[in-house]
Design a protein around this motif. Structure first.
Motif, PDB file in Angstrom:
ATOM      1  N   PHE A 122      -3.301  95.874  23.064  1.00 35.36           N
ATOM      2  CA  PHE A 122      -2.079  95.385  22.450  1.00 35.36           C
ATOM      3  C   PHE A 122      -1.073  95.048  23.538  1.00 35.36           C
ATOM      4  O   PHE A 122      -0.573  95.925  24.249  1.00 35.36           O
ATOM      5  CB  PHE A 122      -1.485  96.429  21.497  1.00 35.36           C
ATOM      6  CG  PHE A 122      -0.432  95.879  20.586  1.00 35.36           C
ATOM      7  CD1 PHE A 122      -0.786  95.206  19.423  1.00 35.36           C
ATOM      8  CD2 PHE A 122       0.923  96.014  20.886  1.00 35.36           C
ATOM      9  CE1 PHE A 122       0.178  94.678  18.573  1.00 35.36           C
ATOM     10  CE2 PHE A 122       1.892  95.493  20.042  1.00 35.36           C
ATOM     11  CZ  PHE A 122       1.527  94.824  18.879  1.00 35.36           C
ATOM     12  N   ASP A 123      -0.801  93.757  23.687  1.00 34.05           N
ATOM     13  CA  ASP A 123       0.178  93.296  24.667  1.00 34.05           C
ATOM     14  C   ASP A 123       0.990  92.179  24.013  1.00 34.05           C
ATOM     15  O   ASP A 123       0.731  91.819  22.853  1.00 34.05           O
ATOM     16  CB  ASP A 123      -0.512  92.816  25.947  1.00 34.05           C
ATOM     17  CG  ASP A 123      -1.533  91.716  25.699  1.00 34.05           C
ATOM     18  OD1 ASP A 123      -1.333  90.911  24.766  1.00 34.05           O
ATOM     19  OD2 ASP A 123      -2.539  91.654  26.427  1.00 34.05           O
ATOM     20  N   PRO A 124       1.989  91.614  24.680  1.00 36.08           N
ATOM     21  CA  PRO A 124       2.831  90.570  24.076  1.00 36.08           C
ATOM     22  C   PRO A 124       2.046  89.385  23.513  1.00 36.08           C
ATOM     23  O   PRO A 124       2.405  88.845  22.462  1.00 36.08           O
ATOM     24  CB  PRO A 124       3.738  90.147  25.232  1.00 36.08           C
ATOM     25  CG  PRO A 124       3.860  91.390  26.054  1.00 36.08           C
ATOM     26  CD  PRO A 124       2.512  92.031  25.990  1.00 36.08           C
ATOM     27  N   LYS A 125       0.972  88.975  24.195  1.00 33.79           N
ATOM     28  CA  LYS A 125       0.200  87.834  23.713  1.00 33.79           C
ATOM     29  C   LYS A 125      -0.559  88.170  22.429  1.00 33.79           C
ATOM     30  O   LYS A 125      -0.645  87.346  21.511  1.00 33.79           O
ATOM     31  CB  LYS A 125      -0.785  87.370  24.797  1.00 33.79           C
ATOM     32  CG  LYS A 125      -0.115  86.664  25.961  1.00 33.79           C
ATOM     33  CD  LYS A 125      -1.156  86.104  26.917  1.00 33.79           C
ATOM     34  CE  LYS A 125      -0.471  85.331  28.043  1.00 33.79           C
ATOM     35  NZ  LYS A 125      -1.474  84.750  28.997  1.00 33.79           N
ATOM     36  N   VAL A 126      -1.099  89.379  22.382  1.00 34.35           N
ATOM     37  CA  VAL A 126      -1.808  89.820  21.173  1.00 34.35           C
ATOM     38  C   VAL A 126      -0.829  89.921  20.006  1.00 34.35           C
ATOM     39  O   VAL A 126      -1.103  89.476  18.894  1.00 34.35           O
ATOM     40  CB  VAL A 126      -2.503  91.174  21.407  1.00 34.35           C
ATOM     41  CG1 VAL A 126      -3.059  91.728  20.086  1.00 34.35           C
ATOM     42  CG2 VAL A 126      -3.610  91.026  22.430  1.00 34.35           C
ATOM     43  N   GLU A 127       0.331  90.495  20.262  1.00 32.63           N
ATOM     44  CA  GLU A 127       1.344  90.617  19.214  1.00 32.63           C
ATOM     45  C   GLU A 127       1.788  89.238  18.733  1.00 32.63           C
ATOM     46  O   GLU A 127       1.965  89.019  17.526  1.00 32.63           O
ATOM     47  CB  GLU A 127       2.557  91.398  19.729  1.00 32.63           C
ATOM     48  CG  GLU A 127       3.633  91.576  18.660  1.00 32.63           C
ATOM     49  CD  GLU A 127       4.808  92.387  19.152  1.00 32.63           C
ATOM     50  OE1 GLU A 127       5.765  92.592  18.362  1.00 32.63           O
ATOM     51  OE2 GLU A 127       4.790  92.841  20.321  1.00 32.63           O
ATOM     52  N   GLU A 128       1.965  88.318  19.671  1.00 33.35           N
ATOM     53  CA  GLU A 128       2.380  86.956  19.310  1.00 33.35           C
ATOM     54  C   GLU A 128       1.349  86.294  18.396  1.00 33.35           C
ATOM     55  O   GLU A 128       1.707  85.613  17.426  1.00 33.35           O
ATOM     56  CB  GLU A 128       2.576  86.116  20.571  1.00 33.35           C
ATOM     57  CG  GLU A 128       3.039  84.692  20.290  1.00 33.35           C
ATOM     58  CD  GLU A 128       3.176  83.867  21.556  1.00 33.35           C
ATOM     59  OE1 GLU A 128       3.580  82.691  21.458  1.00 33.35           O
ATOM     60  OE2 GLU A 128       2.866  84.382  22.651  1.00 33.35           O
ATOM     61  N   ALA A 129       0.068  86.490  18.710  1.00 32.21           N
ATOM     62  CA  ALA A 129      -1.001  85.908  17.896  1.00 32.21           C
ATOM     63  C   ALA A 129      -0.998  86.485  16.485  1.00 32.21           C
ATOM     64  O   ALA A 129      -1.130  85.755  15.497  1.00 32.21           O
ATOM     65  CB  ALA A 129      -2.356  86.157  18.565  1.00 32.21           C
ATOM     66  N   TRP A 130      -0.843  87.813  16.398  1.00 29.28           N
ATOM     67  CA  TRP A 130      -0.793  88.455  15.076  1.00 29.28           C
ATOM     68  C   TRP A 130       0.441  88.003  14.286  1.00 29.28           C
ATOM     69  O   TRP A 130       0.357  87.778  13.079  1.00 29.28           O
ATOM     70  CB  TRP A 130      -0.786  89.968  15.223  1.00 29.28           C
ATOM     71  CG  TRP A 130      -2.159  90.564  15.369  1.00 29.28           C
ATOM     72  CD1 TRP A 130      -2.760  90.982  16.512  1.00 29.28           C
ATOM     73  CD2 TRP A 130      -3.099  90.786  14.315  1.00 29.28           C
ATOM     74  NE1 TRP A 130      -4.015  91.459  16.243  1.00 29.28           N
ATOM     75  CE2 TRP A 130      -4.255  91.349  14.899  1.00 29.28           C
ATOM     76  CE3 TRP A 130      -3.080  90.560  12.944  1.00 29.28           C
ATOM     77  CZ2 TRP A 130      -5.375  91.695  14.157  1.00 29.28           C
ATOM     78  CZ3 TRP A 130      -4.201  90.905  12.193  1.00 29.28           C
ATOM     79  CH2 TRP A 130      -5.327  91.460  12.796  1.00 29.28           C
TER      80      TRP A 130
END
Length: 275
Positions: free
Chosen positions: A60-68
């Motif tokens: 879980f990082d900023p890119k993963v959160e952005e995708a979700w």
């Protein structure tokens, strides 16, 4: 939470199936009195769950959160739209259908529908070769199914898909479904007259028919194969040939089950039911 995550993930690869599922869910939520404003709480819970779970695996990082959040934004917007539509149309359709049943003979409406249908698309008469009384029965059942689908999610999830598969043998396409819808709305508008028909009522009927037509067409195209078509037409020789072409380890399931967007229907059951 697990079902919600599965729905969101599948929506990324099956947008049409996602819209159908959201429509079904929105109807149930409206009937339970849930408001779109409550989704804010679910969103917070969802991302708290994702962060706590995925962080344990360093995923879980900023890119993963952005995708979700991107995918959640699509789901949230569509779900809200479906809920607003369902909330508005439930009462409109119930009142409209009550007026039609109370003040008009459904047999007369059926006659007007088919007369207009054959006038606009003469070639469609080849699909309706049964006696006039049977056409009336078919029309009344179709109308009852449309109205029932407004409050009963089982209609859209089970009954409609089974009926659609039985229509594989007619080679119905999207153009046919569009014509049916246009003629239905024109017929109901003419029958009800200006005092019982306006843009909101027409819009409500169009909305529910549009979704049914979408599901109907999708099921026919997804479920159309040699086995299902042979079963639908009742042709034993075609069925035997179709099963011969099917891998030996898949023949039983090919005849017993057709999976359309994770909903399994049995062509054998509806073939037996129709005689």
């Amino acid at each position: 939470m697990g079902l919600a995550l599965e729905l969101i993930i599948k929506g990324a690869t099956k947008p049409q199936a996602l819209q159908h599922k959201l429509r079904i869910l929105s109807l149930g939520h409206v009937q339970m009195g849930i408001k779109p404003q409550m989704f804010t709480h679910f969103e917070k819970a969802l991302f708290y769950f994702l962060e706590q779970t995925l962080s344990n695996y360093h995923m879980f990082d900023p890119k993963v959160e952005e995708a979700w959040r991107w995918m959640w934004g699509i789901v949230h917007a569509s779900f809200t739209r479906h809920m607003e539509s369902a909330s508005k149309n439930l009462g409109i359709l119930a009142n409209s259908w009550d007026y039609i049943e109370t003040h008009h003979d459904l047999g007369d409406i059926s006659d007007k529908f088919f007369a207009l249908l054959f006038h606009r698309a003469p070639a469609l008469q080849n699909f309706f070769v049964k006696p006039k009384k049977m056409q009336t029965v078919m029309f009344v059942k179709a109308m009852q199914l449309i109205v029932k689908s407004v409050t009963d999610t089982k209609v859209l999830e089970v009954e409609l898909k089974a009926i659609a598969l039985r229509h594989i043998k007619y080679d119905i396409n999207s153009e046919h479904l569009t014509i049916f819808g246009e003629v239905l709305i024109a017929t109901l508008g003419d029958v009800c007259g200006p005092h019982q028909w306006d843009e909101d009522i027409a819009g409500a009927w169009l909305d529910i028919y549009g979704h049914i037509a979408q599901v109907f067409g999708h099921v026919i195209s997804s479920g159309r194969n040699l086995v299902s078509k042979a079963l639908a037409t009742g042709n034993s020789k075609e069925l035997e040939a179709a099963l011969d072409l099917t891998p030996r380890n898949k023949r039983v399931l090919a005849a017993l089950e057709i999976d359309v967007d994770d909903t399994v229907v049995s062509p054998v059951v509806w073939t037996i039911a129709e005689g």
